[in-house]
Design a protein around this motif. Structure first.
Motif, PDB file in Angstrom:
ATOM      1  N   PHE A 179      25.494  35.566  54.884  1.00 52.73           N
ATOM      2  CA  PHE A 179      26.298  36.728  54.742  1.00 52.73           C
ATOM      3  C   PHE A 179      26.820  36.800  53.328  1.00 52.73           C
ATOM      4  CE2 PHE A 179      26.454  35.305  59.143  1.00 52.73           C
ATOM      5  CZ  PHE A 179      26.316  36.555  59.800  1.00 52.73           C
ATOM      6  N   TYR A 180      26.827  37.937  52.571  1.00 53.11           N
ATOM      7  CA  TYR A 180      27.300  38.094  51.240  1.00 53.11           C
ATOM      8  C   TYR A 180      28.699  38.791  51.369  1.00 53.11           C
ATOM      9  CZ  TYR A 180      22.858  36.667  49.907  1.00 53.11           C
ATOM     10  OH  TYR A 180      21.734  35.803  49.456  1.00 53.11           O
ATOM     11  N   SER A 181      29.518  38.231  50.417  1.00 54.81           N
ATOM     12  CA  SER A 181      30.940  39.053  50.104  1.00 54.81           C
ATOM     13  C   SER A 181      30.953  39.364  48.702  1.00 54.81           C
ATOM     14  CB  SER A 181      31.862  38.197  50.755  1.00 54.81           C
ATOM     15  OG  SER A 181      32.030  38.001  52.208  1.00 54.81           O
ATOM     16  N   ALA A 182      31.732  40.364  48.498  1.00 52.11           N
ATOM     17  CA  ALA A 182      32.169  40.904  47.218  1.00 52.11           C
ATOM     18  C   ALA A 182      33.608  40.553  47.129  1.00 52.11           C
ATOM     19  CB  ALA A 182      31.526  42.277  46.707  1.00 52.11           C
ATOM     20  N   TRP A 183      34.193  39.996  46.066  1.00 47.13           N
ATOM     21  CA  TRP A 183      35.438  39.846  45.835  1.00 47.13           C
ATOM     22  C   TRP A 183      35.861  40.695  44.577  1.00 47.13           C
ATOM     23  CZ3 TRP A 183      36.066  33.706  45.904  1.00 47.13           C
ATOM     24  CH2 TRP A 183      35.683  33.200  47.046  1.00 47.13           C
ATOM     25  N   VAL A 184      36.542  41.887  44.606  1.00 41.22           N
ATOM     26  CA  VAL A 184      36.817  42.494  43.373  1.00 41.22           C
ATOM     27  C   VAL A 184      38.138  42.188  43.017  1.00 41.22           C
ATOM     28  CG1 VAL A 184      36.995  45.023  42.508  1.00 41.22           C
ATOM     29  CG2 VAL A 184      35.153  44.348  43.954  1.00 41.22           C
ATOM     30  N   TYR A 185      38.576  41.865  41.816  1.00 38.49           N
ATOM     31  CA  TYR A 185      39.833  41.269  41.552  1.00 38.49           C
ATOM     32  C   TYR A 185      40.759  42.283  41.015  1.00 38.49           C
ATOM     33  CZ  TYR A 185      37.484  37.004  41.644  1.00 38.49           C
ATOM     34  OH  TYR A 185      36.769  35.778  42.140  1.00 38.49           O
ATOM     35  N   VAL A 186      42.004  42.360  41.629  1.00 36.79           N
ATOM     36  CA  VAL A 186      42.859  43.530  41.506  1.00 36.79           C
ATOM     37  C   VAL A 186      44.293  42.987  40.371  1.00 36.79           C
ATOM     38  CG1 VAL A 186      44.783  45.053  42.675  1.00 36.79           C
ATOM     39  CG2 VAL A 186      42.571  44.483  43.831  1.00 36.79           C
ATOM     40  N   LYS A 187      44.308  41.994  40.656  1.00 35.34           N
ATOM     41  CA  LYS A 187      45.511  41.087  39.852  1.00 35.34           C
ATOM     42  C   LYS A 187      45.538  39.799  39.672  1.00 35.34           C
ATOM     43  CE  LYS A 187      50.720  41.374  39.263  1.00 35.34           C
ATOM     44  NZ  LYS A 187      51.751  41.998  40.219  1.00 35.34           N
ATOM     45  N   ILE A 188      45.669  39.041  38.713  1.00 34.90           N
ATOM     46  CA  ILE A 188      45.296  37.734  38.435  1.00 34.90           C
ATOM     47  C   ILE A 188      46.667  37.324  37.467  1.00 34.90           C
ATOM     48  CG2 ILE A 188      44.153  35.695  37.363  1.00 34.90           C
ATOM     49  CD1 ILE A 188      41.605  37.572  37.880  1.00 34.90           C
ATOM     50  N   ILE A 189      47.510  36.474  37.858  1.00 35.83           N
ATOM     51  CA  ILE A 189      48.544  35.766  37.105  1.00 35.83           C
ATOM     52  C   ILE A 189      48.037  34.467  37.199  1.00 35.83           C
ATOM     53  CG2 ILE A 189      50.945  35.277  37.051  1.00 35.83           C
ATOM     54  CD1 ILE A 189      51.684  37.908  38.868  1.00 35.83           C
ATOM     55  N   PRO A 190      47.592  33.839  35.965  1.00 35.07           N
ATOM     56  CA  PRO A 190      47.004  32.596  35.860  1.00 35.07           C
ATOM     57  C   PRO A 190      48.163  31.408  36.415  1.00 35.07           C
ATOM     58  CG  PRO A 190      46.737  33.819  33.912  1.00 35.07           C
ATOM     59  CD  PRO A 190      47.461  34.646  34.611  1.00 35.07           C
ATOM     60  N   LEU A 191      47.291  30.633  37.148  1.00 38.38           N
ATOM     61  CA  LEU A 191      48.107  29.467  37.809  1.00 38.38           C
ATOM     62  C   LEU A 191      49.271  29.762  38.805  1.00 38.38           C
ATOM     63  CD1 LEU A 191      48.136  26.929  34.719  1.00 38.38           C
ATOM     64  CD2 LEU A 191      46.317  27.504  36.629  1.00 38.38           C
ATOM     65  N   GLN A 192      49.290  31.219  39.157  1.00 39.86           N
ATOM     66  CA  GLN A 192      50.332  31.703  40.053  1.00 39.86           C
ATOM     67  C   GLN A 192      49.909  32.403  41.343  1.00 39.86           C
ATOM     68  OE1 GLN A 192      53.718  33.724  38.204  1.00 39.86           O
ATOM     69  NE2 GLN A 192      53.486  32.510  36.324  1.00 39.86           N
ATOM     70  N   SER A 193      48.999  33.427  41.029  1.00 44.63           N
ATOM     71  CA  SER A 193      48.445  34.251  42.178  1.00 44.63           C
ATOM     72  C   SER A 193      47.140  35.000  41.531  1.00 44.63           C
ATOM     73  CB  SER A 193      49.617  35.289  42.672  1.00 44.63           C
ATOM     74  OG  SER A 193      49.889  36.285  41.763  1.00 44.63           O
ATOM     75  N   ILE A 194      46.458  35.171  42.770  1.00 41.54           N
ATOM     76  CA  ILE A 194      45.156  36.063  42.805  1.00 41.54           C
ATOM     77  C   ILE A 194      45.282  36.974  43.887  1.00 41.54           C
ATOM     78  CG2 ILE A 194      42.591  35.904  42.842  1.00 41.54           C
ATOM     79  CD1 ILE A 194      42.795  32.869  42.437  1.00 41.54           C
ATOM     80  N   GLU A 195      45.065  38.241  43.264  1.00 39.96           N
ATOM     81  CA  GLU A 195      44.854  39.294  44.205  1.00 39.96           C
ATOM     82  C   GLU A 195      43.515  39.914  44.139  1.00 39.96           C
ATOM     83  OE1 GLU A 195      48.077  42.254  44.688  1.00 39.96           O
ATOM     84  OE2 GLU A 195      49.494  40.713  43.840  1.00 39.96           O
ATOM     85  N   PHE A 196      42.906  39.999  45.538  1.00 34.02           N
ATOM     86  CA  PHE A 196      41.474  40.748  45.178  1.00 34.02           C
ATOM     87  C   PHE A 196      41.131  41.672  46.837  1.00 34.02           C
ATOM     88  CE2 PHE A 196      40.941  36.186  46.789  1.00 34.02           C
ATOM     89  CZ  PHE A 196      39.673  36.338  47.627  1.00 34.02           C
ATOM     90  N   ILE A 197      40.001  42.221  46.801  1.00 34.48           N
ATOM     91  CA  ILE A 197      39.574  42.939  47.997  1.00 34.48           C
ATOM     92  C   ILE A 197      38.158  42.284  48.097  1.00 34.48           C
ATOM     93  CG2 ILE A 197      38.966  45.160  48.946  1.00 34.48           C
ATOM     94  CD1 ILE A 197      41.821  45.030  48.309  1.00 34.48           C
ATOM     95  N   GLN A 198      38.256  41.706  49.433  1.00 35.95           N
ATOM     96  CA  GLN A 198      36.974  41.520  49.591  1.00 35.95           C
ATOM     97  C   GLN A 198      36.161  41.996  50.852  1.00 35.95           C
ATOM     98  OE1 GLN A 198      36.662  37.750  52.231  1.00 35.95           O
ATOM     99  NE2 GLN A 198      39.100  37.449  52.112  1.00 35.95           N
ATOM    100  N   SER A 199      34.811  42.448  50.647  1.00 36.65           N
ATOM    101  CA  SER A 199      34.227  43.174  51.396  1.00 36.65           C
ATOM    102  C   SER A 199      32.825  42.599  51.861  1.00 36.65           C
ATOM    103  CB  SER A 199      33.712  44.543  50.840  1.00 36.65           C
ATOM    104  OG  SER A 199      34.938  45.066  50.401  1.00 36.65           O
ATOM    105  N   LEU A 200      32.173  42.695  52.997  1.00 36.60           N
ATOM    106  CA  LEU A 200      31.018  42.384  53.194  1.00 36.60           C
ATOM    107  C   LEU A 200      29.933  43.229  52.177  1.00 36.60           C
ATOM    108  CD1 LEU A 200      30.689  41.846  56.936  1.00 36.60           C
ATOM    109  CD2 LEU A 200      30.752  40.065  55.333  1.00 36.60           C
ATOM    110  N   SER A 201      28.869  42.465  51.876  1.00 36.01           N
ATOM    111  CA  SER A 201      28.040  43.260  50.692  1.00 36.01           C
ATOM    112  C   SER A 201      26.697  42.616  50.899  1.00 36.01           C
ATOM    113  CB  SER A 201      28.439  42.780  49.309  1.00 36.01           C
ATOM    114  OG  SER A 201      28.185  41.370  48.908  1.00 36.01           O
ATOM    115  N   ASP A 202      25.824  43.457  50.177  1.00 37.53           N
ATOM    116  CA  ASP A 202      24.296  42.786  50.195  1.00 37.53           C
ATOM    117  C   ASP A 202      24.188  41.806  49.118  1.00 37.53           C
ATOM    118  OD1 ASP A 202      24.274  44.233  47.559  1.00 37.53           O
ATOM    119  OD2 ASP A 202      23.106  45.893  48.321  1.00 37.53           O
ATOM    120  N   GLU A 203      23.175  41.170  48.693  1.00 38.24           N
ATOM    121  CA  GLU A 203      23.088  40.099  47.891  1.00 38.24           C
ATOM    122  C   GLU A 203      23.403  40.575  46.437  1.00 38.24           C
ATOM    123  OE1 GLU A 203      19.253  37.106  46.575  1.00 38.24           O
ATOM    124  OE2 GLU A 203      19.091  38.496  48.328  1.00 38.24           O
TER     125      GLU A 203
END
Length: 162
Positions: free
Chosen positions: A67-91
């Motif tokens: 199974f493949y997933s894509a993670w598209v990053y919305v917001k990154i605060i280094p060493l504090q938080s990561i926000e992303f949208i994950q969806s099933l994807s093809d290769e």
């Protein structure tokens, strides 16, 4: 059905090392997916607007499907938080309908994911992963899968994981 699942783990490692679990492909491959699943692919494009592609492979006794997933990053605060949208994807990281890979019709197309990091003590880190979606009939499996993935992360920093 669950609209949110959340798991917190404490690591015997500083924030900088725990952060790398999300940014270093070789480390992502060591924890992505529930117990007994492997992760043969982790192509990480870790930046706002970037897209990472990760895979998880079922063990042979469960059919061995990848199974493949894509993670598209919305917001990154280094060493504090990561926000992303994950969806099933093809290769190639193109979003697919979850039913194409055998998921139930109510499997969420998009899962908003937030990861937070907090220093505790001298060299420990508390990390919380929260996934927001209508998980439908897989709510229980989503919770268990997230718990098992994070347990694999913890093992990376334990004696048996090194």
């Amino acid at each position: 059905m669950a609209k949110q699942i959340e798991v917190t783990r404490t690591f015997n490692a500083p924030v900088e090392m725990v952060w790398q679990l999300w940014t270093a492909p070789e480390l992502v491959k060591r924890w992505w997916g529930p117990k007994h699943f492997t992760s043969p692919v982790a192509k990480i494009d870790f930046r706002k607007g970037g897209k990472s592609i990760v895979s998880m492979q079922a063990p042979p006794e469960m059919g061995g499907q990848v199974f493949y997933s894509a993670w598209v990053y919305v917001k990154i605060i280094p060493l504090q938080s990561i926000e992303f949208i994950q969806s099933l994807s093809d290769e190639a990281g193109n979003k697919i309908n979850p039913t194409q890979v055998g998921m139930p019709p109510d499997f969420p197309a998009d899962i908003q994911t937030t990861v937070t990091f907090k220093k505790v003590g001298n060299s420990e880190t508390e990390m919380t992963v929260t996934e927001y979606a209508d998980f439908g009939t897989i709510s229980n499996f989503a919770q268990i899968g997230l718990e098992q993935s994070l347990d694999k992360m913890v093992d990376i920093f334990s004696k048996k994981g090194s």
